[in-house]
Write an enzyme that holds these catalytic residues in place. Structure first.
Site, mmCIF file in Angstrom:
data_model
loop_
_atom_site.group_PDB
_atom_site.id
_atom_site.type_symbol
_atom_site.label_atom_id
_atom_site.label_comp_id
_atom_site.label_asym_id
_atom_site.label_seq_id
_atom_site.Cartn_x
_atom_site.Cartn_y
_atom_site.Cartn_z
ATOM 1 N N TYR A 179 0.382 5.782 5.755
ATOM 2 C CA TYR A 179 -0.959 5.211 5.616
ATOM 3 C C TYR A 179 -1.592 4.905 6.978
ATOM 4 O O TYR A 179 -2.069 3.795 7.212
ATOM 5 C CB TYR A 179 -0.926 3.927 4.760
ATOM 6 C CG TYR A 179 -0.122 4.067 3.489
ATOM 7 C CD1 TYR A 179 -0.592 4.842 2.435
ATOM 8 C CD2 TYR A 179 1.108 3.431 3.347
ATOM 9 C CE1 TYR A 179 0.155 4.992 1.272
ATOM 10 C CE2 TYR A 179 1.855 3.576 2.193
ATOM 11 C CZ TYR A 179 1.382 4.359 1.164
ATOM 12 O OH TYR A 179 2.120 4.496 0.016
ATOM 13 N N TYR A 214 1.888 -0.151 -9.202
ATOM 14 C CA TYR A 214 2.105 0.873 -8.181
ATOM 15 C C TYR A 214 3.354 1.658 -8.562
ATOM 16 O O TYR A 214 4.406 1.065 -8.830
ATOM 17 C CB TYR A 214 2.279 0.259 -6.784
ATOM 18 C CG TYR A 214 2.578 1.324 -5.762
ATOM 19 C CD1 TYR A 214 1.563 2.097 -5.219
ATOM 20 C CD2 TYR A 214 3.888 1.610 -5.387
ATOM 21 C CE1 TYR A 214 1.838 3.129 -4.327
ATOM 22 C CE2 TYR A 214 4.178 2.632 -4.494
ATOM 23 C CZ TYR A 214 3.148 3.383 -3.965
ATOM 24 O OH TYR A 214 3.437 4.403 -3.094
ATOM 25 N N ASP A 229 9.645 0.858 -14.409
ATOM 26 C CA ASP A 229 9.813 1.278 -13.017
ATOM 27 C C ASP A 229 10.514 0.139 -12.281
ATOM 28 O O ASP A 229 9.893 -0.845 -11.896
ATOM 29 C CB ASP A 229 8.430 1.586 -12.423
ATOM 30 C CG ASP A 229 8.496 1.954 -10.948
ATOM 31 O OD1 ASP A 229 9.553 1.730 -10.323
ATOM 32 O OD2 ASP A 229 7.484 2.443 -10.420
ATOM 33 N N LYS A 254 14.997 3.202 -4.019
ATOM 34 C CA LYS A 254 15.041 2.250 -2.904
ATOM 35 C C LYS A 254 16.438 1.728 -2.577
ATOM 36 O O LYS A 254 17.170 2.362 -1.833
ATOM 37 C CB LYS A 254 14.097 1.089 -3.180
ATOM 38 C CG LYS A 254 12.632 1.441 -2.999
ATOM 39 C CD LYS A 254 11.773 0.207 -3.066
ATOM 40 C CE LYS A 254 10.291 0.500 -2.968
ATOM 41 N NZ LYS A 254 9.822 0.809 -1.610
#
Ligand code: PMP
Length: 428
Positions: free
Chosen positions: A19, A147, A248, A277
Site C-alpha cells: 500500500y 477484511y 475467516d 498468518k
C-alpha cells in the site's frame, strides 16, 4: 560492496512495499536481524516488536524449534508438487489442524496465503451448491467493515467503502452487504441486527452461497470486537436459509483472541474456515481452508473435483514450520498466557484514555487497541516510534498492539509508554 544507504536507495527506486506510492514512498527501515521480540535495524537500533509482523510471528523471531524443523525438512526436500505426490509434513499438519479446530471440520485444502484461502473458501461454497442442483447460489453476504484479503474475490467481500473497493468497484463481483455487528463483546444482542440479516436472506437466499465473517473481531476493518452470540444466531439463520457459514480466522486463529480459535467463543461450527498468518509461527507463507464432510463430499458428488491447485500447495518447508509452531502452541496454556498478555496490555495502555486525542482503549486477548478521534499520518508517526525503540505500525485511527506471545511485561510497558508519548504529540 553496497552500503546500507545504497540498499535503501535501491529499495526506494525499485521496490513496491504494501500500500505505498512509487513516487512518494513512506520511509522504510533496513532490518539486519530479528530474535525473540526484537528487530534489529542495520544501523544497530533495536526495536521491541508490537506487531508480530502483521500478527503472524506468535513465538517470536528466530525460534530454535521452528528453525531446526525447517532445517531438518530442508535436508530431505524443500518442495514437491502436490498433484500425484504427498508427504508427511502435510499429512501431519492436516491431522493436527483437524484435531484442534471445531469438530465438524474434517477436510483440509492448503494454499499459499490468507487471501487465496478465502478465494478457495468462496469457490468451495459455489461448487458445493452447483453439485446440489442450485447453481444460482453464487454470491455472498458479508458485514461491512470486514477484511478478507487483496485478491479479487476476497476484495469483493471486503468493506465496500474502503479505498480498494472504490478503485475496483466496476471489476468486482457485487456481493450483499449488511451492517457490521454492533460493537462490544458483552453488549446485549440487538434483535434488529438479526432481523436485518433475516430480511437479506429471505429476499436473496436463492442467490446466496455463503455468509463470510471474521469471528468475534473485525480486524483490518477497524479492530472491532463484537458479541460472539451473534455468530450462534447467524449459524441458525444460515441453516434456515440453506446458506454456508464461512469463518475467516486468518487473523484471529491460533490463540490471538484468548481461545485457540475465535470460533471457540461460540457454541457452533462454521461449514468452512480459513486460517493463515500465525499457522507457521509467521515463518513462511501458508494458509489452509478447512471444511466439513457435507461440503467436501458434496463437491465430490458424482465424480466432481474441486477446481483449485496452486503450484506450491502444501509446501513441505511451510508445513514443517507449521507443525513446529503448533507443537509450541501445545506447550502453552493459551487461555492463561493470553489472559496475562491482555492484562499487561490493559495496564500499559489504559493511561492513554486520559489523552484528548484518544477515543477509546480496548483489549481482547493478544490485541490491544488505542482508537483515536482522527486518522494518523503514518509518514510522520512511524519514525517517531522507531526513535523510541519500538515497532508499531498504526492504520487509520488505530494504534494497536498484536505482539508475539512470548513478549515480557517490561516490553509491553515500553510499548505502552511509547504509544502514550507519541499520541500525546498528535494534534487533537
Ligand atoms: N483475512 C483476514 C481476516 C486478514 O486479516 C488478512 C490479512 N490481514 C487476510 C484475510 C489476507 O491474508 P494474506 O495477507 O495472507 O493474503
Amino acid at each position: 560492496m553496497k552500503t546500507d544507504q545504497n540498499y535503501l536507495d535501491l529499495d526506494k527506486q525499485l521496490l513496491w512495499h504494501p500500500y505505498t506510492s512509487m513516487s512518494n514512498p513512506s520511509p522504510h527501515f533496513l532490518v539486519e536481524k530479528a530474535s525473540g521480540c526484537e528487530i534489529t535495524l542495520s544501523n544497530g537500533r533495536t526495536l521491541i516488536d508490537g506487531m508480530s509482523s502483521w500478527w503472524s510471528v506468535i513465538h517470536g523471531y528466530n525460534h530454535p524449534t521452528i528453525n531446526s524443523a525447517i532445517q531438518e525438512q530442508l535436508s530431505q526436500f524443500s518442495h514437491v508438487m502436490f498433484g500425484g505426490l504427498t508427504h508427511k509434513p502435510a499429512i501431519d499438519l492436516a491431522e493436527k489442524l483437524i484435531a484442534i479446530t471445531p469438530t465438524d471440520l474434517q477436510r483440509v485444502f492448503f494454499s499459499d496465503s490468507g487471501s487465496v484461502s478465502v478465494e478457495v473458501a468462496l469457490k468451495m461454497a459455489i461448487q458445493y451448491w452447483n453439485t446440489q442442483g442450485k447453481p444460482s447460489k453464487q454470491f455472498f453476504v458479508t458485514p461491512k467493515s470486514g477484511y478478507h484479503g487483496d485478491t479479487f474475490a476476497a476484495m469483493s467481500v471486503c468493506d465496500p467503502e474502503n479505498g480498494m473497493h472504490n478503485l475496483f468497484a466496476a471489476a468486482l463481483t457485487q456481493q450483499y452487504f449488511i451492517s457490521p455487528p454492533p460493537t462490544g463483546l458483552d453488549t446485549a444482542i440487538k434483535s434488529e441486527y438479526l432481523d436485518e440479516i433475516r430480511k437479506m436472506f429471505e429476499e436473496n437466499h436463492q442467490c446466496i452461497a455463503g455468509f463470510i465473517i471474521e469471528p468475534v473481531v473485525q480486524n483490518a476493518g477497524g479492530m472491532r470486537f463484537y458479541n460472539p452470540e451473534y455468530l450462534n444466531q447467524i449459524r441458525a439463520l444460515c441453516d434456515e436459509f440453506d446458506i454456508l457459514l464461512i469463518f475467516d480466522e486468518i487473523a484471529t486463529g491460533f490463540g490471538r483472541t484468548g481461545k485457540l480459535f475465535a470460533t471457540d467463543h461460540t457454541n457452533i461450527c462454521p461449514d468452512i474456515m480459513c486460517v493463515g498468518k500465525a499457522l507457521t509461527g509467521g515463518y513462511m507463507t501458508l494458509a489452509a481452508t478447512l471444511t466439513n464432510d457435507k461440503v467436501a463430499l458434496g463437491i465430490s458428488h458424482e465424480g466432481g473435483v474441486f477446481m483449485h491447485g496452486p503450484t506450491f500447495m502444501g509446501n513441505p518447508l511451510a508445513c514443517s514450520a507449521a507443525n513446529a509452531s503448533l507443537a509450541l502452541l501445545d506447550e502453552y496454556n493459551i487461555p492463561e498466557k493470553i489472559t496475562q498478555l491482555e492484562n499487561w496490555m490493559k495496564a500499559a495502555l489504559i493511561r492513554c484514555e486520559e489523552l484528548e486525542q484518544v477515543k477509546e482503549v480496548r483489549c481482547l486477548g493478544g490485541i490491544g487497541v488505542v482508537e483515536l478521534h482522527h486518522p494518523i499520518n503514518l509518514h510522520d508517526i512511524q519514525p517517531k516510534f522507531v526513535e523510541l525503540g519500538v515497532w508499531i505500525r498504526p492504520f487509520g485511527k488505530l494504534i494497536y498492539l498484536m505482539p508475539p506471545y512470548i513478549i515480557s511485561e517490561e516490553q509491553i510497558q515500553a510499548l505502552g509508554k511509547a504509544i502514550y508519548q507519541v499520541t500525546n504529540t498528535l494534534p487533537h
